[in-house]
Design an enzyme around this catalytic site. Structure first.
Site, PDB file in Angstrom:
ATOM      1  N   ASP A 144       0.843  -1.191   0.000  1.00 51.90           N
ATOM      2  CA  ASP A 144       0.000   0.000   0.000  1.00 51.90           C
ATOM      3  C   ASP A 144       0.882   1.245   0.000  1.00 51.90           C
ATOM      4  O   ASP A 144       2.014   1.230   0.495  1.00 51.90           O
ATOM      5  CB  ASP A 144      -0.894   0.036   1.243  1.00 51.90           C
ATOM      6  CG  ASP A 144      -1.916  -1.090   1.262  1.00 51.90           C
ATOM      7  OD1 ASP A 144      -2.176  -1.665   0.191  1.00 51.90           O
ATOM      8  OD2 ASP A 144      -2.444  -1.382   2.345  1.00 51.90           O
ATOM      9  N   ARG A 145       0.340   2.329  -0.509  1.00 53.20           N
ATOM     10  CA  ARG A 145       1.105   3.569  -0.629  1.00 53.20           C
ATOM     11  C   ARG A 145       1.696   4.018   0.710  1.00 53.20           C
ATOM     12  O   ARG A 145       2.840   4.463   0.783  1.00 53.20           O
ATOM     13  CB  ARG A 145       0.187   4.662  -1.197  1.00 53.20           C
ATOM     14  CG  ARG A 145       0.890   5.981  -1.419  1.00 53.20           C
ATOM     15  CD  ARG A 145      -0.070   6.991  -2.018  1.00 53.20           C
ATOM     16  NE  ARG A 145       0.587   8.273  -2.216  1.00 53.20           N
ATOM     17  CZ  ARG A 145      -0.009   9.349  -2.728  1.00 53.20           C
ATOM     18  NH1 ARG A 145      -1.257   9.277  -3.094  1.00 53.20           N
ATOM     19  NH2 ARG A 145       0.651  10.472  -2.872  1.00 53.20           N
TER      20      ARG A 145
END
Length: 316
Positions: A144-145
């Site tokens: 995930d970012r």
């Protein structure tokens, strides 16, 4: 970046490593910046030849094939604010391991793994800018970012296939460190809850526990207890989107500063000790090397913000 022009007829010999790749996917990787519609048009019109013959987009390349490309102008993304050159340079110092077939990066929090969803720039684009001579660079898996830590990138197609097989066979061992709300029980070793992915109209992905979802399992081990939080090691057995984050929430212990699945009161108390990012970090990654077949293990140190947060919690 400068524009790259295929303004003359090009002949490309296919290396054995690309054996089995579809020609449309090969051309999309080769011709960065060319609209997909143009790639499929030149394939349909027979302007791309393989061994002097027309081929369909689904044709699978074989080592030794010779591709004839017609003249094409390739517009690469223009250098500007969207291509954050300072972040590209910084990423070099985040490389934990590199050889002829692999790169392992300690991905910074806040950096997407690839462009898309309004982002024109991510880790894979940065690495392609850092390694312009690399013919092949692809993500083996994703983070995930806002999650930091070990991210694996393949430099050869054969390595990518080998590692994807390991992921399918669950022989890749990924361990995360997460700071969660409350007192995680020492005897709670796993969360098994089916997960369903929902795409909102905005394009945002939200995952929830649902009987109709896909079977999902995360193993847990308590590393340290604090007054209002616990540091846990999370090992995903399955690889669902946002799995660790949703399983922590389902267990009643959301991760610190999780803007999708977190707790506002807990987030405020973490802000007070200097934490403003999601406390989820891919700490170790272990797998079988695709060439040497040795067991490889990489450890990504926590960034300064996470380290200082733990230090403050230990002082309280």
């Amino acid at each position: 970046m400068t524009d790259k022009s295929f303004d003359k007829v090009q002949f490309i010999s296919i290396e054995p490593d690309l054996d089995g790749q579809r020609i449309d996917n090969f051309l999309r990787t080769l011709l960065k910046g060319v609209p997909k519609s143009l790639i499929y048009r030149i394939l349909r019109k027979g302007e791309v030849r393989v061994n002097k013959k027309r081929v369909k987009p689904e044709y699978k390349l074989q080592g030794g094939d010779e591709i004839r490309l017609p003249p094409i102008r390739v517009s690469e993304p223009q250098a500007g604010p969207s291509v954050k050159l300072d972040k590209v340079a910084t990423l070099e110092s985040h490389i934990l391991f590199e050889d002829d077939v692999l790169i392992v990066v300690n991905k910074p929090s806040g950096m997407a793994v690839h462009g898309g969803s309004g982002l024109s720039f991510g880790v894979i684009e940065a690495l392609r800018a850092l390694r312009p001579q690399a013919k092949f660079l692809e993500l083996v898996h994703r983070l995930d970012r806002d999650t930091s830590g070990c991210l694996l990138i393949a430099k050869k197609r054969s390595a990518l296939k080998h590692l994807h097989e390991q992921l399918r066979n669950k022989t890749v061992d990924k361990r995360y460190h997460a700071l969660v709300a409350g007192n995680w029980p020492d005897n709670r070793f796993k969360v098994k809850a089916p997960l369903m992915k929902n795409i909102l109209k905005s394009g945002e992905r939200l995952v929830s526990v649902s009987p109709e979802g896909k079977e999902s399992e995360t193993r847990y081990r308590v590393l340290e207890h604090f007054e209002q939080a616990s540091l846990v090691e999370a090992s995903p057995i399955t690889g669902r989107t946002h799995q660790i984050r949703v399983h922590c929430l389902h267990a009643g212990h959301p991760i610190a500063c999780d803007d999708k699945y977190g707790d506002d009161d807990f987030a405020r108390s973490m802000h007070a000790v200097g934490l403003s990012r999601l406390f989820l970090h891919a700490y170790t990654l272990a797998y079988i090397h695709p060439v040497s077949e040795q067991r490889m293990t990489h450890t990504a140190p926590l960034d300064k913000r996470l380290t200082q947060t733990l230090k403050r919690l230990r002082q309280d």
